[in-house]
Design a protein around this motif. Structure first.
Motif, short mmCIF file in Angstrom:
data_model
loop_
_atom_site.label_atom_id
_atom_site.label_comp_id
_atom_site.label_asym_id
_atom_site.label_seq_id
_atom_site.Cartn_x
_atom_site.Cartn_y
_atom_site.Cartn_z
N GLY A 7 28.89 -84.80 -71.39
CA GLY A 7 29.48 -86.05 -71.84
C GLY A 7 30.83 -86.35 -71.22
N THR A 8 31.51 -85.34 -70.69
CA THR A 8 32.86 -85.54 -70.16
C THR A 8 32.98 -85.28 -68.66
OG1 THR A 8 33.42 -83.25 -70.78
CG2 THR A 8 33.91 -84.98 -72.38
N PHE A 9 32.14 -84.41 -68.11
CA PHE A 9 32.33 -83.93 -66.74
C PHE A 9 32.24 -85.05 -65.72
CE2 PHE A 9 30.22 -82.51 -62.81
CZ PHE A 9 31.19 -81.67 -62.32
N PHE A 10 31.20 -85.86 -65.74
CA PHE A 10 30.94 -86.81 -64.67
C PHE A 10 31.98 -87.92 -64.64
CE2 PHE A 10 26.93 -84.80 -65.83
CZ PHE A 10 26.55 -84.29 -64.60
N SER A 11 32.38 -88.41 -65.80
CA SER A 11 33.43 -89.44 -65.83
C SER A 11 34.77 -88.85 -65.39
CB SER A 11 33.55 -90.02 -67.24
OG SER A 11 32.37 -90.71 -67.60
N ARG A 55 26.30 -90.34 -64.59
CA ARG A 55 27.33 -90.80 -65.54
C ARG A 55 26.80 -91.85 -66.50
NH1 ARG A 55 31.80 -94.72 -65.40
NH2 ARG A 55 30.94 -95.55 -63.46
N TYR A 56 25.84 -92.66 -66.05
CA TYR A 56 25.31 -93.72 -66.90
C TYR A 56 24.18 -93.23 -67.81
CZ TYR A 56 28.05 -97.00 -64.17
OH TYR A 56 29.09 -97.67 -63.58
N MET A 57 23.81 -91.98 -67.69
CA MET A 57 22.79 -91.43 -68.58
C MET A 57 23.46 -90.85 -69.82
SD MET A 57 20.47 -89.44 -65.73
CE MET A 57 19.99 -90.26 -64.20
N PRO A 58 23.11 -91.32 -71.02
CA PRO A 58 23.77 -90.81 -72.23
C PRO A 58 23.52 -89.33 -72.44
CG PRO A 58 21.86 -92.16 -72.79
CD PRO A 58 22.08 -92.32 -71.31
N ALA A 59 24.55 -88.62 -72.84
CA ALA A 59 24.42 -87.18 -73.06
C ALA A 59 23.40 -86.86 -74.14
CB ALA A 59 25.78 -86.59 -73.44
N SER A 60 23.29 -87.73 -75.14
CA SER A 60 22.33 -87.49 -76.22
C SER A 60 20.90 -87.47 -75.72
CB SER A 60 22.49 -88.56 -77.30
OG SER A 60 22.34 -89.86 -76.75
N ALA A 61 20.62 -88.18 -74.61
CA ALA A 61 19.25 -88.20 -74.07
C ALA A 61 18.85 -86.85 -73.49
CB ALA A 61 19.13 -89.28 -73.00
N PHE A 62 19.83 -86.01 -73.17
CA PHE A 62 19.53 -84.69 -72.60
C PHE A 62 19.29 -83.62 -73.67
CE2 PHE A 62 21.75 -86.82 -69.14
CZ PHE A 62 21.02 -86.42 -68.04
N ILE A 63 19.51 -83.95 -74.93
CA ILE A 63 19.41 -82.94 -75.98
C ILE A 63 18.04 -82.26 -76.02
CG2 ILE A 63 19.42 -82.59 -78.49
CD1 ILE A 63 21.71 -84.53 -78.67
N PRO A 64 16.91 -83.00 -75.96
CA PRO A 64 15.61 -82.31 -75.94
C PRO A 64 15.47 -81.33 -74.78
CG PRO A 64 15.31 -84.64 -76.40
CD PRO A 64 16.74 -84.47 -75.99
N LEU A 65 15.98 -81.71 -73.60
CA LEU A 65 15.91 -80.81 -72.45
C LEU A 65 16.80 -79.60 -72.64
CD1 LEU A 65 15.90 -83.31 -69.44
CD2 LEU A 65 14.00 -81.90 -70.27
N PHE A 66 17.99 -79.81 -73.20
CA PHE A 66 18.89 -78.68 -73.42
C PHE A 66 18.31 -77.69 -74.42
CE2 PHE A 66 22.73 -81.56 -72.30
CZ PHE A 66 22.46 -81.37 -70.95
N PHE A 123 34.97 -78.99 -73.04
CA PHE A 123 35.93 -79.82 -72.32
C PHE A 123 36.66 -79.02 -71.25
CE2 PHE A 123 40.30 -81.55 -72.03
CZ PHE A 123 39.99 -82.77 -71.45
N LEU A 124 37.08 -77.80 -71.56
CA LEU A 124 37.81 -77.00 -70.58
C LEU A 124 36.93 -76.61 -69.40
CD1 LEU A 124 39.99 -74.71 -72.88
CD2 LEU A 124 40.73 -76.67 -71.51
#
Length: 290
Positions: A168-172, A139-150, A107-108
């Protein structure tokens, strides 16, 4: 004729006198039901506590009476016993510390990078035109969808979990900050320009002071989202943290541990929100009626 005129005058004043009497005689309890009307603090506190007591009473009724199977909803006593066991035998305090670290680290980082970008987007249309399409799309892409890529790019260590919180927080945060900045009254900017203030002087002395209270409220809101994303971050390839405990408890059908873990995250999120709320009210008391 004089009597008729007096009667007409009284008749014309009657609706106004009736309205004034209604306003002056309106009980306080009715005013409390009016939109955005403040209520005494003790009443506010009493209503808040009552809602929690009612929820706890319903929970106790459903569980202690046997209406609901303990496998699906344990009793409050079982939840408390599970919590004591987690703290005394399984080092649950370490899981809490790890979860707090992950939430605030991600978050920070989002705040440090996102706030300046959001302020620039809300101030300069050129910056907004360049970044807004990209940020709005992601922003409309869920953060959970990026988990495999991460996992593929970063691995399954701490950085992967912190990155999920960040995404999950940056773009909003960027877009909501830009909106707060762009809502600063145009008259203030024109007055500053009339006095000979430079472009960045207006940003420093007019836009930021006017937008900071709203930006702080945005930060407070986004912090709540960070606490919700921690479960997503810790449910995948994690051996520590509250989310990992919840996943392990689900495999062993320990419902009481699952609920205690969820309640712990809720309590931590509520505590951080209250601290930030009090800090914001102390820093900007003129923005709040009470």
């Amino acid at each position: 004729m004089e009597k008729v005129a007096k009667k007409q005058g009284i008749a014309e004043q009657a609706p106004l006198l009736q309205l004034q009497s209604q306003q002056n005689g309106t009980p306080k309890r009715r005013k409390w039901l009016q939109p955005q009307e403040n209520i005494p603090y003790h009443l506010y506190l009493w209503i808040s506590v009552s809602s929690i007591v009612i929820l706890f009473a319903i929970w106790s009724l459903l569980t202690y009476s046997g209406i609901v199977d303990p496998l699906f909803l344990p009793t409050p006593t079982e939840i408390i016993q599970s919590g004591i066991t987690l703290f005394t035998e399984f080092g649950f305090i370490n899981d809490i510390a790890i979860t707090i670290y992950r939430v605030f680290a991600g978050f920070l980082i989002a705040v440090v990078i996102g706030l300046p970008l959001g302020i620039l987007m809300g101030t300069f249309k050129v910056v907004e035109a360049f970044f807004e399409p990209i940020i709005s799309s992601i922003r409309y892409m869920p953060a959970s969808a990026f988990i495999p890529l991460f996992i593929l790019w970063i691995g399954v260590g701490e950085m992967e979990k912190i990155t999920i919180i960040f995404v999950g927080t940056f773009f909003s945060l960027v877009l909501m900050t830009a909106v707060e900045v762009s809502n600063v009254r145009r008259e203030l900017l024109e007055a500053a320009y009339t006095l000979g203030t430079s472009t960045f002087g207006v940003l420093r002395s007019v836009i930021l002071p006017a937008a900071i209270p709203g930006i702080m409220e945005t930060i407070r809101l986004i912090l709540g989202w960070a606490w919700s994303y921690i479960i997503v971050a810790e449910l995948v390839a994690s051996a520590s943290g509250i989310g990992s405990l919840i996943l392990e408890s689900q495999r062993m059908l320990k419902t009481s541990n699952i609920i205690f873990g969820i309640l712990t995250i809720g309590a931590l999120g509520l505590l951080s929100d209250l601290i930030l709320k009090v800090a914001i009210r102390k820093m900007f008391p003129w923005n709040y009626g009470r």
